[in-house]
Enzyme design. Structure first.
Site, PDB file in Angstrom:
ATOM      1  N   GLU A 399       0.812  -1.222   0.000  1.00 29.18           N
ATOM      2  CA  GLU A 399       0.000   0.000   0.000  1.00 29.18           C
ATOM      3  C   GLU A 399       0.841   1.266   0.000  1.00 29.18           C
ATOM      4  O   GLU A 399       0.521   2.244  -0.687  1.00 29.18           O
ATOM      5  CB  GLU A 399      -0.938  -0.013   1.209  1.00 29.18           C
ATOM      6  CG  GLU A 399      -2.088  -0.990   1.109  1.00 29.18           C
ATOM      7  CD  GLU A 399      -1.721  -2.424   1.456  1.00 29.18           C
ATOM      8  OE1 GLU A 399      -2.594  -3.305   1.333  1.00 29.18           O
ATOM      9  OE2 GLU A 399      -0.549  -2.664   1.847  1.00 29.18           O
ATOM     10  N   HIS A 466     -11.388  -6.116   9.059  1.00 30.53           N
ATOM     11  CA  HIS A 466     -12.083  -5.865   7.793  1.00 30.53           C
ATOM     12  C   HIS A 466     -13.354  -5.055   8.017  1.00 30.53           C
ATOM     13  O   HIS A 466     -14.228  -5.015   7.153  1.00 30.53           O
ATOM     14  CB  HIS A 466     -12.446  -7.181   7.106  1.00 30.53           C
ATOM     15  CG  HIS A 466     -11.278  -7.977   6.622  1.00 30.53           C
ATOM     16  ND1 HIS A 466     -10.456  -8.672   7.472  1.00 30.53           N
ATOM     17  CD2 HIS A 466     -10.786  -8.175   5.372  1.00 30.53           C
ATOM     18  CE1 HIS A 466      -9.511  -9.283   6.775  1.00 30.53           C
ATOM     19  NE2 HIS A 466      -9.676  -8.994   5.498  1.00 30.53           N
TER      20      HIS A 466
END
Length: 659
Positions: A399, A466
């Site tokens: 990322e 998540h």
């Protein structure tokens, strides 16, 4: 030290000498000025000048270089005016950052230089983005970026090299191996023998050079650059050198063994090259003295110019305005020819992204599994076939590097969309977002035209990693814009607006709404203005200020409890619409702020404080906040239901109504 001229003409050899001597003479003056208190801090590159000078002169003027603390020769080699350079170091108004940052923490597109931030590693990924832009445009250029041996321990180093290798980007990663990371010697930094051992592990070529030999550095980088322009790929170059002074002047060199300093003193890059030029009759003694005198005069002139420059004057309006690149969102309303078709939230996002790809040919999409697979939520399904793999790019799991590459694309005039597979994973790219994207325009006028898409939120029994609501991490960061649509119409319009905006935008999209919520969405391209809230429902009993899934919780609760409430959907969380908040507060006098994010430190606290400061006389009851529990997001559905605020919302609405 042995010098091989490689049939280079005398004028090139003498230019290398002048450019090598110039940063040394500047440094000698800076050390005096530091002791006089006229410069606040100095990172000395004495002993390492050959790397900066040799590599800079080996590139073309329009090829970008990303230097570090000790690369003064990059700036002087590119002809950066000394008056402005000195003003930068003094924090003057005429410096490249207007006094907002110091040292080499700046860039100048005029000279194709992108300066560092203090975190050392992130500029490596920015180099990837610059090189990617050149590759996409079929421009035969290379990009050169530096790293120290200490900074190469950071994860950004690995990510940037890996991405460059996978994408075959024409980047030269130049490692200045001077044996120390501040005071920590190499044997406490890494266990490998040399940095060129790393190249094969990434599948890239690796070369080692004598970093104190300016001719060897020049020849090596020149040869590699010519090859990479025709055969794009990354190369790792390890330059062996030594830092003769402290990490910065206050550090000193007491931790360095005296015999090591003595050994490297004999390898001084300026003295050795000068002696060789004299011995080869390329440089005369008269020319040597004259060159030094001319350079000293140039340096003194630049210093006097910076001394005369004004100190910056605080100006709140200018400071706030410069956090963002100027942008006026053009009116873009869809034609009103009949009712708009119903579309799911997820399809509205996909349509807005696709129409923006058509509208902006410079837009590049990057993310894990977004190409052939179409992304884990299938938002980009079919995009690669339509727009090509150059613009719809699968990325490794990195990322930080991909966000940094987005800034690099911006520097070359492109746009980037970075998809986080889940908003939770943004932590791995946090530094790039809050310290590179958010601050680049304020620091040196470079906008970061990057949208980071963030699938967010709980309600799907996905557990602690998540399901998090991470928006408040970013609403505290000036320079970012943060949007969070609650319905399909705004999901498309806000995404189109975010991609049109030249500033970095964090775009939050709630996963639970993807396939559960439908609404009217015009077929044509349109934008929903960033920074404007909207009433999802009007009423006079009280006001609920919320966003995202909170809008639907509020609608359902008010219907069930027969409460006639103003439900204000913020839509944009940074900058949030204080005028709209003020209007609804003054209208009803009773306010509840609702969000899915945890209570402590959530955006609701900021809005509540603003209401208390600006609308106190309009209140008929204390402002109430309802949010999720101050815990991690639990996995089991009953625990998750208890974590989320729906039940507490009803209790607080009842209490507020009856106050």
């Amino acid at each position: 030290m042995t010098f091989n001229r490689h049939d280079y003409p005398n004028d090139l050899l003498l230019r290398l000498y002048r450019e090598l001597l110039k940063p040394r003479l500047i440094e000698e003056k800076m050390l005096i000025l530091l002791r006089q208190g006229k410069v606040s801090k100095w990172f000395s590159g004495i002993g390492q000048e050959a790397i900066s000078v040799g590599s800079t002169l080996a590139l073309k003027p329009d090829e970008y270089i990303l230097p570090l603390h000790r690369n003064l020769g990059v700036f002087t080699g590119r002809g950066v005016p000394l008056g402005r350079l000195f003003a930068q170091w003094q924090g003057k108004e005429t410096g490249y950052t207007k006094g907002r940052d110091r040292s080499f923490h700046f860039g100048t597109n005029e000279h194709h230089i992108v300066g560092m931030i203090s975190h050392l590693g992130p500029q490596l990924a920015v180099a990837d983005g610059i090189a990617l832009a050149d590759l996409l445009d079929k421009e035969p250029r290379v990009t050169l970026t530096y790293s120290g041996d200490g900074g190469a321990s950071e994860g950004d180093f690995h990510e940037a090299l890996n991405v460059a290798a996978v994408w075959q980007l024409p980047v030269i990663f130049l490692i200045e191996n001077n044996g120390y990371g501040l005071s920590t010697p190499s044997n406490e930094q890494f266990r490998f023998k040399s940095f060129i051992d790393k190249g094969p592990a990434y599948g890239i070529e690796a070369v080692q050079v004598d970093g104190n030999n300016v001719l060897e550095v020049y020849h090596t980088i020149n040869r590699l650059a010519e090859d990479l322009r025709q055969n794009p790929r990354p190369v790792l170059v390890e330059a062996l050198t030594f830092r003769m002074r402290g990490h910065e002047e206050a550090s000193g060199t007491k931790y360095v063994p005296a015999e090591l300093l003595q050994e490297w003193a004999t390898k001084d890059p300026v003295e050795n090259y000068e002696k060789w030029l004299l011995a080869e009759n390329i440089l005369s003694e008269t020319a040597r003295v004259q060159t030094r005198e001319t350079l000293k005069q140039e340096i003194e002139k630049g210093w006097q110019e910076s001394e005369a420059a004004p100190a910056p004057t605080p100006d709140d309006a200018r400071e706030l305005a410069d956090m963002y690149a100027p942008f006026a969102q053009p009116e873009s309303n869809p034609p009103a020819d009949g009712p708009a078709p119903e579309k799911r939230y997820i399809d509205a996002i996909s349509e807005g992204l696709k129409q923006s790809m058509e509208r902006f040919p410079e837009l590049v999409l990057m993310g894990q599994d977004i190409a052939e697979y179409g992304g884990v939520f299938k938002i980009t399904e079919g995009f690669m076939a339509e727009f090509g793999k150059g613009r719809v790019r699968n990325t490794p799991l990195c990322e930080s590097a991909i966000v940094g590459a987005g800034l690099g694309l911006s520097i070359r005039g492109k746009k980037a969309m970075v998809e986080m597979q889940f908003a939770d994973f943004v932590t791995c790219g946090f530094n790039q977002i809050v310290n590179n994207l958010a601050k680049s325009h304020y620091r040196w006028g470079q906008n970061a035209d990057v949208v980071v898409r963030m699938p967010t939120g709980a309600g799907t029994a996905a557990g602690p990693f998540h399901s998090q609501s991470t928006e408040a991490w970013f609403t505290h960061v000036p320079g970012l814009k943060v949007v969070y649509p609650s319905n399909p119409h705004d999901a498309k319009g806000l995404l189109c607006a975010a991609l049109a905006d030249p500033n970095p935008v964090m775009y939050f999209e709630h996963k639970l709404l993807y396939r559960s919520l439908s609404g009217p969405v015009p077929e044509a391209y349109y934008t929903t203005p960033i920074g404007q809230a909207a009433l999802a429902q009007e009423g006079s009993d009280l006001s609920i200020i919320t966003y995202g899934l909170g809008v639907h919780w509020a609608l359902a609760a008010c219907k069930e409890m027969e409460i006639k409430a103003d439900i204000l959907d913020l839509r944009t969380l940074l900058p949030w619409d204080s005028a709209a908040v003020g209007r609804t507060v003054r209208k009803t006098g009773r306010v509840l702020i609702l969000h899915e994010d945890t209570l402590t430190g959530g955006l609701g606290g900021e809005i509540a404080a603003w209401i208390a400061e600006n609308c106190f006389s309009s209140l008929d009851a204390p402002v109430r906040r309802v949010a999720s529990l101050d815990t991690a997001v639990p996995f089991a559905p009953p625990l998750e239901a208890g974590f989320l605020p729906q039940q507490r919302l009803r209790e607080q609405l009842r209490a507020l109504r009856d106050y």
